[in-house]
Design an enzyme around this catalytic site. Structure first.
Site, PDB file in Angstrom:
ATOM      1  N   LEU A  10       6.919  -2.641  -6.493  1.00 25.34           N
ATOM      2  CA  LEU A  10       8.329  -2.257  -6.570  1.00 25.34           C
ATOM      3  C   LEU A  10       8.795  -1.485  -5.338  1.00 25.34           C
ATOM      4  CD1 LEU A  10       8.335  -1.296 -10.327  1.00 25.34           C
ATOM      5  CD2 LEU A  10       8.924  -3.483  -9.301  1.00 25.34           C
ATOM      6  N   CYS A  11       8.031  -1.598  -4.268  1.00 26.16           N
ATOM      7  CA  CYS A  11       8.331  -0.868  -3.041  1.00 26.16           C
ATOM      8  C   CYS A  11       9.334  -1.672  -2.196  1.00 26.16           C
ATOM      9  CB  CYS A  11       7.024  -0.730  -2.261  1.00 26.16           C
ATOM     10  SG  CYS A  11       6.763   0.874  -1.590  1.00 26.16           S
ATOM     11  N   HIS A  12      10.299  -0.971  -1.570  1.00 23.37           N
ATOM     12  CA  HIS A  12      11.249  -1.659  -0.702  1.00 23.37           C
ATOM     13  C   HIS A  12      10.622  -1.921   0.666  1.00 23.37           C
ATOM     14  CE1 HIS A  12      13.852   0.328  -3.656  1.00 23.37           C
ATOM     15  NE2 HIS A  12      14.691  -0.678  -3.447  1.00 23.37           N
ATOM     16  N   MET A  17       4.749   6.177   0.418  1.00 26.54           N
ATOM     17  CA  MET A  17       3.894   5.040   0.074  1.00 26.54           C
ATOM     18  C   MET A  17       3.333   4.394   1.343  1.00 26.54           C
ATOM     19  SD  MET A  17       3.633   5.098  -3.072  1.00 26.54           S
ATOM     20  CE  MET A  17       2.466   3.749  -3.018  1.00 26.54           C
ATOM     21  N   GLU A  18       4.170   4.351   2.383  1.00 26.46           N
ATOM     22  CA  GLU A  18       3.732   3.776   3.659  1.00 26.46           C
ATOM     23  C   GLU A  18       2.631   4.648   4.273  1.00 26.46           C
ATOM     24  OE1 GLU A  18       6.751   3.713   2.484  1.00 26.46           O
ATOM     25  OE2 GLU A  18       7.156   1.579   2.569  1.00 26.46           O
ATOM     26  N   ASP A  56     -15.308  -0.874   7.145  1.00 24.88           N
ATOM     27  CA  ASP A  56     -15.691  -2.221   7.599  1.00 24.88           C
ATOM     28  C   ASP A  56     -16.379  -2.164   8.963  1.00 24.88           C
ATOM     29  OD1 ASP A  56     -15.724  -5.093   7.537  1.00 24.88           O
ATOM     30  OD2 ASP A  56     -14.117  -5.039   9.024  1.00 24.88           O
TER      31      ASP A  56
END
Lengths: 263, 150
Positions: free
Chosen positions: A74-76, A112-113, A127
């Site tokens: 639901l992130c823009h 969120m970013e 990794d």
């Protein structure tokens, strides 16, 4: 408090941000990846088989921040104006601290970013190093601060960094012991690094009532306080520059800061 | 007089308050530190000066007292600015008044050398390439040590 991603029927929906005011927003997230000391040594010497680990992880984090909307339902999609990733090699705790800062002028926050950038940078570090160390652990991922927007500025509460025991205001029953506190201040680059300006610390919690013990106690509370171990850091007691073996009394004001650069 | 403030200072007004109605003053030395547009990096657009309120004033007062013990001084003014400043802005002024020039010159330099290494101010520079905290300079430390030997 309501969850804006849920509608009146409790279903997930995307928040309409068209009417929100644009503002300058910034968020900082941090995390860490712990590894064997030998792995960290290889990493800092550039001796790992996949090449420049930090540069690759940095690009991975930046790319990830830009694609957050593809990962989080639901992130823009945001036009980020800046993404920066920083690494700090911590040989004492044998880990790499990762911090991401995202910025934009827009209608939604960028935490969120920042969280995605830190997470993917940590995954990339895993990794790049897994050939020599499969037991690495990624952890302590969280938002440190966010500024701008309707909900205002937010900084991780000092309470989360230092146990509530260190802040007598927070306990209902103030014992006589817990009232014997000193105020601790941090300035300039050190304050930004630690993300704390002021603390109240109970002398009873320290191994001994002196500045060395105060530093030791703080560094066991949160790895950010490791910055105090840098020999450049100066300290003052009651606004007088002192050495670290100086004794402390209840009510003292202790300040830590980098070398001064005025004039 | 020692003062830490955000506002710009008026050098002329300070000079007057230092020496007005004082006929024993034969010399006034002054130093003004300003914001440069280049430092550790080029294109410095602004800088933010942070300080430790209380300790800053105490340290500056102590430095002035030390100067007064070393030289025969009639009056001293130190004003240091804090907050956001842009290239060309004044940062600090030191005015020293004495009967003869040597004391005024030397005390003015002494106060600046100690201020640079002891007064709790910190500069963060804002450039087109980003912001950074200014590092201490070894030459400032050497300048201060000169006075310890002398």
């Amino acid at each position: 408090m309501t969850l804006t991603h849920l509608n009146a029927r409790g279903e997930a929906h995307m928040v309409d941000v068209a009417d929100k005011q644009e503002s300058r927003r910034e968020a900082v997230a941090t995390g860490k990846i712990s590894m064997q000391p030998e792995t960290l040594a290889l990493l800092s010497d550039g001796g790992l088989p996949k090449g420049d680990v930090l540069a690759t992880a940095r690009i991975a984090g930046i790319q990830a921040a830009k694609r957050t909307h593809e990962l989080i339902p639901l992130c823009h999609q945001l036009m980020l104006s800046k993404v920066s990733i920083e690494f700090e090699l911590d040989h004492t705790h044998s880990c790499v601290h990762v911090s991401a800062r995202c910025r934009l002028n827009g209608r939604t926050g960028v935490e969120m970013e920042a969280l995605t950038a830190v997470s993917v940078a940590c995954l990339t570090l895993y990794d790049m190093c897994k050939a020599v160390d499969k037991g690495m652990i990624i952890g302590d991922i969280g938002v440190e601060s966010k500024t701008g927007g309707k909900s205002g500025d937010w900084v991780r509460d000092d309470l989360n960094k230092v146990s509530s025991k260190a802040l007598p205001e927070s306990s209902l029953e103030k014992s006589a012991e817990s009232q014997k506190t000193v105020t601790v201040l941090f300035f300039a680059e050190l304050r930004e690094r630690i993300g704390v300006e002021k603390l109240s610390v109970s002398l009873g919690d320290l191994g001994a009532p002196d500045i060395v013990s105060l530093k030791r106690w703080l560094t066991t509370r949160h790895t950010d306080f490791m910055a105090l171990e840098n020999p450049r850091i100066l300290c003052a007691r009651n606004q007088d520059m002192v050495s670290v073996d100086t004794m402390l009394k209840p009510g003292d004001e202790v300040a830590f800061f980098p070398p001064v650069t005025g004039g | 007089m020692v003062r830490v403030q955000q506002a710009p200072f008026d050098l002329n007004a300070l000079y007057h308050s230092l020496s007005a109605e004082r006929t024993d003053i034969g010399a006034v030395a002054s130093f003004v530190g300003r914001v440069r547009d280049f430092n550790e990096q080029p294109d410095v657009e602004a800088l933010t000066l942070e300080h430790y309120p209380g300790m800053t004033e105490a340290v500056l007062t102590r430095i002035v007292e030390q100067a007064e013990q070393r030289w025969s001084l009639a009056n001293v003014i130190v004003v240091h600015r804090v907050g956001r400043l842009t290239p060309g802005d004044d940062i600090v002024v030191v005015l020293v008044a004495s009967a003869h020039r040597h004391a005024a010159f030397e005390a003015c330099e002494f106060i600046m050398d100690l201020l640079k290494t002891q007064a709790p101010f910190w500069k963060k520079e804002h450039t087109r390439q980003g912001d950074y905290w200014v590092s201490e300079r070894h030459s400032d430390k050497e300048a201060r040590q000169r006075w310890e030997q002398g």
